[in-house]
Design a protein around this motif. Structure first.
Motif, PDB file in Angstrom:
ATOM      1  N   SER A  75       0.838  -1.197   0.000  1.00 10.97           N
ATOM      2  CA  SER A  75       0.000   0.000   0.000  1.00 10.97           C
ATOM      3  C   SER A  75       0.868   1.240   0.000  1.00 10.97           C
ATOM      4  CB  SER A  75      -0.932   0.009   1.214  1.00 10.97           C
ATOM      5  OG  SER A  75      -0.193   0.017   2.417  1.00 10.97           O
ATOM      6  N   THR A  99      -4.067   0.120  -2.448  1.00  6.96           N
ATOM      7  CA  THR A  99      -3.648  -1.129  -1.817  1.00  6.96           C
ATOM      8  C   THR A  99      -3.779  -2.268  -2.822  1.00  6.96           C
ATOM      9  OG1 THR A  99      -4.258  -0.470   0.431  1.00  6.96           O
ATOM     10  CG2 THR A  99      -4.138  -2.822  -0.008  1.00  6.96           C
ATOM     11  N   PHE A 136      -7.263  -1.855  -4.714  1.00  7.52           N
ATOM     12  CA  PHE A 136      -8.238  -0.934  -4.132  1.00  7.52           C
ATOM     13  C   PHE A 136      -7.728   0.501  -4.169  1.00  7.52           C
ATOM     14  CE2 PHE A 136      -8.918  -4.959  -1.884  1.00  7.52           C
ATOM     15  CZ  PHE A 136     -10.287  -5.101  -1.922  1.00  7.52           C
ATOM     16  N   ASP A 138      -8.070   3.575  -1.612  1.00  8.61           N
ATOM     17  CA  ASP A 138      -8.391   3.672  -0.188  1.00  8.61           C
ATOM     18  C   ASP A 138      -8.675   5.112   0.226  1.00  8.61           C
ATOM     19  OD1 ASP A 138      -7.817   0.928   0.154  1.00  8.61           O
ATOM     20  OD2 ASP A 138      -5.684   1.368   0.426  1.00  8.61           O
ATOM     21  N   PRO A 140      -8.424   6.448   3.876  1.00  4.42           N
ATOM     22  CA  PRO A 140      -8.213   6.239   5.315  1.00  4.42           C
ATOM     23  C   PRO A 140      -8.508   7.512   6.108  1.00  4.42           C
ATOM     24  CG  PRO A 140      -6.116   6.601   4.231  1.00  4.42           C
ATOM     25  CD  PRO A 140      -7.170   6.650   3.152  1.00  4.42           C
ATOM     26  N   LYS A 163     -10.682   2.650   7.537  1.00  3.32           N
ATOM     27  CA  LYS A 163     -10.299   2.738   6.134  1.00  3.32           C
ATOM     28  C   LYS A 163     -11.441   2.227   5.259  1.00  3.32           C
ATOM     29  CE  LYS A 163      -7.203  -0.055   4.245  1.00  3.32           C
ATOM     30  NZ  LYS A 163      -5.910  -0.664   3.855  1.00  3.32           N
ATOM     31  N   SER A 165     -12.408   1.215   1.378  1.00  4.50           N
ATOM     32  CA  SER A 165     -11.702   0.786   0.170  1.00  4.50           C
ATOM     33  C   SER A 165     -12.691   0.423  -0.932  1.00  4.50           C
ATOM     34  CB  SER A 165     -10.808  -0.430   0.466  1.00  4.50           C
ATOM     35  OG  SER A 165      -9.867  -0.137   1.472  1.00  4.50           O
ATOM     36  N   TYR A 210      -4.663  -4.240  10.072  1.00  2.09           N
ATOM     37  CA  TYR A 210      -5.968  -3.862   9.512  1.00  2.09           C
ATOM     38  C   TYR A 210      -6.886  -5.072   9.599  1.00  2.09           C
ATOM     39  CZ  TYR A 210      -9.641  -3.098   6.057  1.00  2.09           C
ATOM     40  OH  TYR A 210     -10.870  -2.997   5.433  1.00  2.09           O
TER      41      TYR A 210
END
Length: 241
Positions: A75, A99, A136, A138, A140, A163, A165, A210
């Motif tokens: 990521s 990611t 993805f 993301d 966050p 997060k 996504s 995560y």
């Protein structure tokens, strides 16, 4: 003009000359102080860019499931650090990033008449490779504490957040003695995932975790049972100013 008068005149000129610099010095010093204060109080931010690497596993998987090999994730992104107190050691940080996750495991994905079919591959010798990959974008959001100052970049930090996504691309690969099955844009994958994240450490490298709160699969079933697998990613994250 006497010697005393000449000397007195020179002393007066020297004194006037020296005092003429005092307003200039008085102007320069406050500006320097204001500049330093502004740097500390209004400009100092932390950890704006990040790069991470994780070990990925699936939790809440169906009976007979196993994680195969070493599944990795990568990521990177940008977070806008926004301090919320005078010392600037508490902050919130929204951001955006990408990611890429791999999951090597034994849920085989094939198709029948264009419809994905899922099975648990119980015989590891029957296939040489089985995995799916996802990319993805993301969004966050972190709440941050750090023990840093604008002069010190080796410090303890704790970040916790959420997060969101969105799935941009997916690909599953199953290579076995019966042939290869390669599927992209699987409609059974959840397009939108969300989960909790945390990072803690000292200096450049930090532990990261995560945990997904909703399943990776939306409608996938094995023998009539919904595949409720969720992602767990554990690794290191590196923050860069």
């Amino acid at each position: 003009m006497t010697i005393v008068q000449s000397f007195s005149k020179r002393v007066v000129l020297i004194v006037v000359f020296l005092f003429s610099f005092f307003p200039i010095l008085a102007q320069e010093n406050p500006n320097a102080a204001l500049s330093s204060t502004a740097k500390i109080d209004s400009l100092y931010r932390e950890d704006q860019f990040y790069i991470g690497v994780t070990y990925n596993v699936l939790k809440n998987a169906p009976t007979g499931f196993s994680n195969d090999k070493f599944s990795t994730g990568f990521s990177a992104g940008f977070l806008r650090d926004m301090p919320i107190n005078k010392n600037r050691n508490l902050a919130i940080a929204p951001g955006i990033g990408l990611t890429f996750n791999n999951y090597s495991q034994n849920i085989g994905i094939t198709t029948t008449n264009g419809t994905p079919v899922y099975t648990v591959l119980t015989d590891a010798t029957a296939y040489s490779n089985n995995k799916f990959s996802q990319l993805f974008v993301d969004v966050p959001l972190e709440f941050r504490w750090r023990g840093s100052t604008f002069e010190n970049h080796n410090f303890f930090r704790i970040h916790a957040g959420v997060k969101l996504s969105y799935l941009l691309y997916d690909r599953s690969v199953l290579r076995s003695g019966l042939g290869d099955s390669i599927i992209s844009s699987n409609p059974d994958f959840n397009k939108l995932l969300f989960g909790l994240s945390a990072a803690a450490g000292y200096g450049g490298a930090n532990l990261y975790i995560y945990y997904g709160l909703n399943p990776i699969f939306k409608t996938a079933q094995i023998a009539g049972t919904k595949v409720d697998a969720k992602s767990l990613n554990i690794g290191l994250i590196f923050y860069i100013l």
